[in-house]
Design a protein around this motif. Structure first.
Motif, PDB file in Angstrom:
ATOM      1  N   PHE A  90      48.035  -8.359 -64.204  1.00  0.00           N
ATOM      2  CA  PHE A  90      46.721  -8.286 -64.436  1.00  0.00           C
ATOM      3  C   PHE A  90      45.914  -7.319 -63.542  1.00  0.00           C
ATOM      4  CE2 PHE A  90      48.147 -11.707 -67.055  1.00  0.00           C
ATOM      5  CZ  PHE A  90      48.006 -11.313 -68.151  1.00  0.00           C
ATOM      6  N   VAL A  91      46.305  -7.842 -62.083  1.00  0.00           N
ATOM      7  CA  VAL A  91      45.548  -7.083 -61.027  1.00  0.00           C
ATOM      8  C   VAL A  91      46.104  -5.855 -60.868  1.00  0.00           C
ATOM      9  CG1 VAL A  91      45.014  -7.156 -58.544  1.00  0.00           C
ATOM     10  CG2 VAL A  91      44.843  -9.317 -59.898  1.00  0.00           C
ATOM     11  N   GLU A  92      47.227  -5.536 -61.045  1.00  0.00           N
ATOM     12  CA  GLU A  92      47.727  -4.410 -60.785  1.00  0.00           C
ATOM     13  C   GLU A  92      47.442  -3.160 -61.692  1.00  0.00           C
ATOM     14  OE1 GLU A  92      52.049  -3.965 -60.343  1.00  0.00           O
ATOM     15  OE2 GLU A  92      52.018  -5.693 -59.125  1.00  0.00           O
ATOM     16  N   TYR A  93      47.212  -3.650 -63.077  1.00  0.00           N
ATOM     17  CA  TYR A  93      46.760  -2.708 -63.993  1.00  0.00           C
ATOM     18  C   TYR A  93      45.301  -2.472 -63.791  1.00  0.00           C
ATOM     19  CZ  TYR A  93      51.299  -2.198 -66.224  1.00  0.00           C
ATOM     20  OH  TYR A  93      52.599  -1.917 -66.837  1.00  0.00           O
ATOM     21  N   ALA A  94      44.410  -3.384 -63.341  1.00  0.00           N
ATOM     22  CA  ALA A  94      43.361  -3.406 -63.047  1.00  0.00           C
ATOM     23  C   ALA A  94      42.900  -2.246 -62.232  1.00  0.00           C
ATOM     24  CB  ALA A  94      42.499  -4.669 -62.850  1.00  0.00           C
ATOM     25  N   VAL A  95      43.755  -2.437 -61.245  1.00  0.00           N
ATOM     26  CA  VAL A  95      43.528  -1.318 -59.835  1.00  0.00           C
ATOM     27  C   VAL A  95      43.979  -0.122 -60.528  1.00  0.00           C
ATOM     28  CG1 VAL A  95      44.598  -0.498 -57.875  1.00  0.00           C
ATOM     29  CG2 VAL A  95      44.025  -3.130 -58.318  1.00  0.00           C
ATOM     30  N   SER A 185      43.133 -15.134 -67.612  1.00  0.00           N
ATOM     31  CA  SER A 185      43.944 -13.728 -67.289  1.00  0.00           C
ATOM     32  C   SER A 185      42.594 -12.826 -67.496  1.00  0.00           C
ATOM     33  CB  SER A 185      44.945 -13.660 -68.046  1.00  0.00           C
ATOM     34  OG  SER A 185      44.839 -13.593 -69.634  1.00  0.00           O
ATOM     35  N   ALA A 186      41.696 -13.035 -68.722  1.00  0.00           N
ATOM     36  CA  ALA A 186      40.703 -12.078 -68.885  1.00  0.00           C
ATOM     37  C   ALA A 186      39.646 -12.074 -68.162  1.00  0.00           C
ATOM     38  CB  ALA A 186      40.403 -12.332 -70.433  1.00  0.00           C
ATOM     39  N   ALA A 187      39.194 -13.271 -67.541  1.00  0.00           N
ATOM     40  CA  ALA A 187      38.124 -13.394 -66.674  1.00  0.00           C
ATOM     41  C   ALA A 187      38.283 -12.669 -65.365  1.00  0.00           C
ATOM     42  CB  ALA A 187      37.704 -14.835 -66.513  1.00  0.00           C
ATOM     43  N   MET A 188      39.685 -13.183 -64.966  1.00  0.00           N
ATOM     44  CA  MET A 188      40.274 -12.555 -63.559  1.00  0.00           C
ATOM     45  C   MET A 188      40.282 -10.950 -63.888  1.00  0.00           C
ATOM     46  SD  MET A 188      43.717 -13.165 -61.814  1.00  0.00           S
ATOM     47  CE  MET A 188      44.845 -12.806 -63.073  1.00  0.00           C
ATOM     48  N   GLN A 224      39.905  -3.888 -71.180  1.00  0.00           N
ATOM     49  CA  GLN A 224      40.500  -4.213 -72.370  1.00  0.00           C
ATOM     50  C   GLN A 224      41.748  -3.365 -72.265  1.00  0.00           C
ATOM     51  OE1 GLN A 224      40.085  -6.399 -74.758  1.00  0.00           O
ATOM     52  NE2 GLN A 224      38.051  -6.449 -75.603  1.00  0.00           N
ATOM     53  N   MET A 225      41.651  -2.300 -71.748  1.00  0.00           N
ATOM     54  CA  MET A 225      42.905  -1.528 -71.455  1.00  0.00           C
ATOM     55  C   MET A 225      43.982  -1.984 -70.376  1.00  0.00           C
ATOM     56  SD  MET A 225      41.688   2.630 -71.607  1.00  0.00           S
ATOM     57  CE  MET A 225      43.204   3.262 -71.990  1.00  0.00           C
ATOM     58  N   ALA A 226      43.496  -2.470 -69.403  1.00  0.00           N
ATOM     59  CA  ALA A 226      44.139  -3.161 -68.421  1.00  0.00           C
ATOM     60  C   ALA A 226      44.895  -4.359 -68.848  1.00  0.00           C
ATOM     61  CB  ALA A 226      43.226  -3.435 -66.963  1.00  0.00           C
ATOM     62  N   HIS A 227      43.942  -5.211 -69.586  1.00  0.00           N
ATOM     63  CA  HIS A 227      44.428  -6.593 -70.011  1.00  0.00           C
ATOM     64  C   HIS A 227      45.586  -6.498 -71.039  1.00  0.00           C
ATOM     65  CE1 HIS A 227      44.037 -10.764 -71.868  1.00  0.00           C
ATOM     66  NE2 HIS A 227      43.815 -11.035 -70.590  1.00  0.00           N
ATOM     67  N   CYS A 228      45.482  -5.428 -71.951  1.00  0.00           N
ATOM     68  CA  CYS A 228      46.671  -5.205 -72.848  1.00  0.00           C
ATOM     69  C   CYS A 228      47.731  -4.798 -72.336  1.00  0.00           C
ATOM     70  CB  CYS A 228      46.015  -4.206 -73.910  1.00  0.00           C
ATOM     71  SG  CYS A 228      44.834  -4.678 -75.040  1.00  0.00           S
ATOM     72  N   ALA A 230      48.505  -5.475 -69.330  1.00  0.00           N
ATOM     73  CA  ALA A 230      49.481  -6.542 -68.515  1.00  0.00           C
ATOM     74  C   ALA A 230      50.181  -7.467 -69.474  1.00  0.00           C
ATOM     75  CB  ALA A 230      48.287  -7.252 -67.731  1.00  0.00           C
ATOM     76  N   GLN A 231      49.371  -7.942 -70.779  1.00  0.00           N
ATOM     77  CA  GLN A 231      49.905  -8.644 -71.631  1.00  0.00           C
ATOM     78  C   GLN A 231      50.943  -7.988 -72.620  1.00  0.00           C
ATOM     79  OE1 GLN A 231      46.632  -9.845 -74.121  1.00  0.00           O
ATOM     80  NE2 GLN A 231      46.972 -11.995 -73.094  1.00  0.00           N
ATOM     81  N   GLY A 232      51.341  -6.619 -72.384  1.00  0.00           N
ATOM     82  CA  GLY A 232      52.435  -6.024 -73.238  1.00  0.00           C
ATOM     83  C   GLY A 232      52.041  -6.076 -74.535  1.00  0.00           C
TER      84      GLY A 232
END
Length: 502
Positions: A90-95, A185-188, A224-228, A230-232
């Protein structure tokens, strides 16, 4: 470096950004919210996840300008580990997606400054409020009663308890974390995205910013893009939406908005894909919503260990494919019950506005009685209308619970398990309880109740006597925000991991 007590201007001078985003409770729309145009009511809470971003390196050596990567150090103080082998997707895709958004949106005159920030690296710290995690074991080990007061006695950002071994005694490299189901995970992800986008100069969430809504929309899309990723999978997105915007009525975006961008990554650079999505039209629907006045959200953790939402959603989807006629009928009835509850709550908000004093009087009277005694306490027309609307909301939730149980039986999953049914029935029979249910996908996560006036205190005590821990969570309509000070009170042992984002 300690930043406690520093004002926002000093933090900006030091180039530190701190963002926070709330956890959520989905009170209507479980499962249905996965498909347009079904709506759900999601309440944001006072449980918040924090992300702190600052430079990893103070000085840049000449050779740094030849690098094509950004170093990232991630610190999770609550993990309380000397080293972390597992990564945080989640952090990796957020970055990755925040940096891509910076490249896609910032003008050429800001590219040199952006490059310098990237070469300095990111030192990211993530902190989740205690309400996201289960601390029953911690409370019991201290010999304390299962009460909100015991929870409040724990230090902020208390270390998370892990299961350190498998049942066969072997070391477990991926410890299981007991959570309460508030969407950590969404809040983070949202907090990290917001902190990075602010740090990189893509958004400005200060109160005097004229483009506040547009900035929130950028954070929403990138999160939304990063979370999706990370979740696959492309989920409904209601948890990220509430983390950004706070409490509201939500209808999901078309999944193709993200799935098509994921396909495009095979032949386009990430920054071009992200830039295209940012310019595109998002079709999610968001309508303002909050609980009526003098109503309070209360969550209780039964200590059953939580549930796996993805596997339960998969079971419901399999049932829809195997029995399309009955599943469609159940969904229609569930949708009608959801709409009825929403309408009753909206009417209560309207009645509170139009008849403020009468509304207050009725709510406080009903808060002292069980629901079957409410109608006896009044005779005047407006008072009766308010009481009948309260009962209408209550009946709608009973209908929702019935159809959710039926769906669970048909799909072979415990959406409202028998233990939760007994707890919820007992809760709804307490004085001053409007309704109660299992949030979101259901299962064994924390249950919720909506109480009238001050009746929540008695409910907390009743839950405690039945081994249910009332959490400190309340509804808080505030979405993502930039914070002025470091939220930590005490220095905590850190768990650190380092990754390199190319």
């Amino acid at each position: 470096m300690h930043t406690e007590g520093l004002n926002s201007s000093f933090l900006y001078a030091l180039h530190i950004r701190i963002a926070s985003a709330p956890g959520k409770v989905l009170i209507t729309g479980g499962y249905l919210i996965l498909e347009r145009p079904n709506a759900g009511i999601v309440l944001s809470t006072n449980a918040r996840f924090y992300a702190i971003v600052k430079p990893l390196y103070d000085e840049l050596k000449p050779e740094c300008w030849l690098w094509s990567w950004t170093d990232v150090k991630l610190t999770s103080p609550q993990l309380n580990r000397e080293s972390i082998e597992t990564r945080n997707p989640f952090v990796e895709y957020a970055v990755q997606y925040a940096v891509a958004a910076a490249y896609a949106t910032l003008g050429n005159d800001k590219k040199d400054a952006l490059q310098k920030l990237l070469l300095q690296g990111f030192d990211i710290t993530i902190l989740g409020g205690n309400d996201f995690y289960s601390y029953r074991n911690e409370i019991e080990s201290r010999g304390l009663p299962l009460t909100p007061e015991s929870l409040a006695s724990l230090p902020p950002f208390t270390s998370i308890t892990f299961n350190s071994t498998h049942s066969n005694g072997e070391s477990n490299s991926k410890p299981e974390v007991a959570k309460t189901g508030l969407g950590s995970s969404a809040a983070m992800t949202t907090a990290v995205v917001a902190a990075l986008l602010s740090y990189l100069g893509v958004v400005n969430l200060s109160s005097d910013s004229g483009a506040h809504q547009e900035n929130l929309d950028v954070i929403h899309i990138i999160a939304q893009m990063a979370h999706c990723m990370a979740q696959g999978k492309v989920g409904s997105g209601f948890d990220v939406s509430s983390a950004v915007y706070g409490s509201h009525r939500y209808v999901r975006f078309s999944p193709q908005l993200i799935s098509s961008s994921q396909d495009a990554l095979r032949f386009m650079p990430l920054e071009e894909v992200v830039g295209g999505v940012l310019k595109g039209k998002w079709d999610h629907e968001r309508t303002k919503f909050s609980l009526p006045p003098l109503m309070n959200l209360l969550l209780g953790e039964p200590g059953s260990g939580g549930s796996s939402t993805p596997s339960m959603v998969g079971a419901v989807k399999n049932w829809q494919k195997s029995d399309p006629q009955n599943s469609s009928n159940t969904w229609r009835q569930l949708s009608e019950a959801n709409a009825t509850l929403e309408a009753q709550l909206n009417l209560l908000n309207k009645l509170a506005e139009q008849h403020s004093e009468t509304y207050k009087s009725v709510i406080y009277t009903c808060s002292m009685y069980q629901s079957d005694k409410w109608i006896e306490q009044t005779s005047e027309a407006i008072n009766l209308e308010i009481v009948k609307t309260l009962i209408g909301a209550r009946d709608a939730m009973l209908n929702i619970r019935f159809h959710m149980r039926e769906m669970g039986k048909a799909a072979g999953i415990p959406i409202e398990p028998e233990s939760q049914t007994q707890l919820l029935d007992a809760t709804m029979n307490m004085p001053g309880v409007l309704f109660a249910g299992v949030p979101g996908a259901g299962g064994f996560d924390a249950v919720f109740a909506v109480t009238l006036g001050d009746s929540g205190q008695n409910l907390s005590k009743a839950w405690s006597s039945h081994n249910v821990l009332a959490l400190l969570v309340k509804e808080d309509p505030r979405g993502v925000s930039i914070e002025n000070v470091d939220p930590r009170v005490n220095q905590i042992t850190s768990g650190v991991s380092s990754v390199r984002i190319a």
